[in-house]
Design a protein around this motif. Sequence first.
Motif, short mmCIF file in Angstrom:
data_model
loop_
_atom_site.label_atom_id
_atom_site.label_comp_id
_atom_site.label_asym_id
_atom_site.label_seq_id
_atom_site.Cartn_x
_atom_site.Cartn_y
_atom_site.Cartn_z
N HIS A 23 0.79 -1.40 -0.08
CA HIS A 23 -0.09 -0.10 0.03
C HIS A 23 0.91 1.44 0.15
N GLU A 50 -0.89 7.21 2.51
CA GLU A 50 -1.98 7.85 1.26
C GLU A 50 -2.76 6.91 1.28
N GLU A 51 -4.01 7.14 0.75
CA GLU A 51 -5.05 5.97 0.45
C GLU A 51 -4.67 5.17 -0.65
N THR A 52 -4.87 4.02 -0.48
CA THR A 52 -4.48 3.05 -1.67
C THR A 52 -5.81 2.22 -1.97
N ASP A 53 -6.15 2.47 -3.21
CA ASP A 53 -7.12 1.68 -3.94
C ASP A 53 -6.87 0.33 -4.28
N ASP A 73 -4.77 0.54 -7.36
CA ASP A 73 -3.54 1.27 -7.64
C ASP A 73 -2.08 0.79 -8.12
N LYS A 110 -4.95 12.63 -5.44
CA LYS A 110 -6.10 13.11 -4.32
C LYS A 110 -5.22 14.40 -3.42
#
Length: 559
Positions: free
Chosen positions: A132, A136-139, A142, A194
């Motif tokens: 990940h 940070e956000e992880t889709d 990604d 983002k």
Amino acid sequence: MRPTWLKTSLTLIMCATLWLPGPASAAQTAKPAGVAAQVKAPKLVVVMVIDGLPSEQVQRYRDQFGPGGLRRLLEQGASFTDAHQAHGITVTAVGHSAVLSGAYPYRHGIIGNNWIASNGQQVYCTEDTRYHYIDEETDTHDGTSPANLRVDTLGDQLRYASGNRSKVVTVSGKDRGAILLAGKTGTAYMYMDKTGDFASSTYYMDKYPAWAGRFRAAKPQDRYYAKSWKPLLDDKAYADDAPYPEATTINTNRFPFTFYSDSGKPAADYYGRLKASPAIDELTLEFAEAAVDGEQLGSNPTGATDLLGISLSGHDYVNHAYGPESRMSHDHLQQIDRKIAQFFAFLDKRVGMDNVLVVLTADHGFANTAEFSRSQHVDALRVDPKALLDKLDGALAERFGGAKLVKTSLLPEVYLDYAAIERRGLARADVENAAARFLLTQPGISEVFTRTQLEQGIAATSRLATLMQRAWNRQLSGDLLVVPTPYTIFSSGTSGASHGTPWQYDTSVPLLIMGKRWIRPGEQGGYTEVVDIAPTLAQILHVRRPAGAEGRVLTEALR
């Protein structure tokens, strides 16, 4: 393998020396005439990829470049004017994979930005859910690791040869741009849509080094807020606006472009707007400078050669939005040129450009917008992928008694439903051929290659067939490869431009190599390929070639 009509003949130069008996004098032990001492390797290799830069734009606008960027590369380096991404599906992930692996897609395994797995699920080229992003956000889809890249790279070989003392660092506005240049053992940093930060993943590290943490904390991406992208040159320097300037949801279609957010402060929509502008490339180069200082790239205490990979993503976004014929694309390349000049000036101070070897290329070219092409009396179309797939489904159902035989499609790839074919007692080759015959009757379709053809090998039939053969991987690719007619694009939209075909405008890319001690300056008109970069760098660095490399050494440019 490169077809025989592209192979370059090699000349073997033999030097004879005379053996004399008795004690050797100093003259006798000196190096024979014509045998040069081995040139010391560069302290730093910089590999730059400008995403979506057609070669013709470099030539068309070269007289407007400043003195220290692209013009410096053109004048002080070797310029290959007939260089190509020599595979048939010319998209970002495939092109970046070729640069430092020296391999074609059938070997390196990156057959597109996305493809369909055997379970029917879509796969993103650099996704790996085991890792990940850090802070940070992880889709799910990604890009976090190079697991899907099936070969090693020049950077991996450099680290192996140096006992891991060489450092390999890459940075890009796109995750795939950084990860696929970094190879298996380098370290990749990528722009976060983002937040506008540059991040890495837990594949590479558990936490950021201090220099990267400082860069992130400074938030340089926020300085553009409420500012505008304005043309760099005088108005008369640009051709008239294209008759169909394209707009997207990210930007309007006229200068100046103001960077803002609907919320009134920096937010995800603002950071998204930075991507289709010079801002993303300026930020990428600034992060690269921070990496040079933070990692001591080019000043490695062990004396080992370091490698810095930089992928500038903005030009691709601009060309997609407005087309390479647009004033926006024209100006964006001029802006990149000035930023590269500043970066070279930085390297000159930190490392000394005499110690640096620079390679600049692109991952793919670009088609003009279909509307512009039609204004030039070219039969260019927009082919809706979903509508085409629905028609194919219907035609096969009618031909084979109502069966739904198409599983899915990510054009140019079409995947057939093997289970349905087997249940109907049909032969796959019959279904493939029927599908190909139907598709060839549709507007905008030029060629269709079937799995049966590709498994049997079709490379000797034509250059186009060779490129499509290289693009196809037996385990990963679809059952049909569909090639649109020239200047036609697969798109459900009504604006913008694209790429991805084997036609010249998509394969032709710049290839510039500069290094005072290693490269002979001058224009080279012979045919070359991007896969030639890795073998050439391996020769200069005296390291083993990447395992899958099929390119040649560009000896015509070596000192």
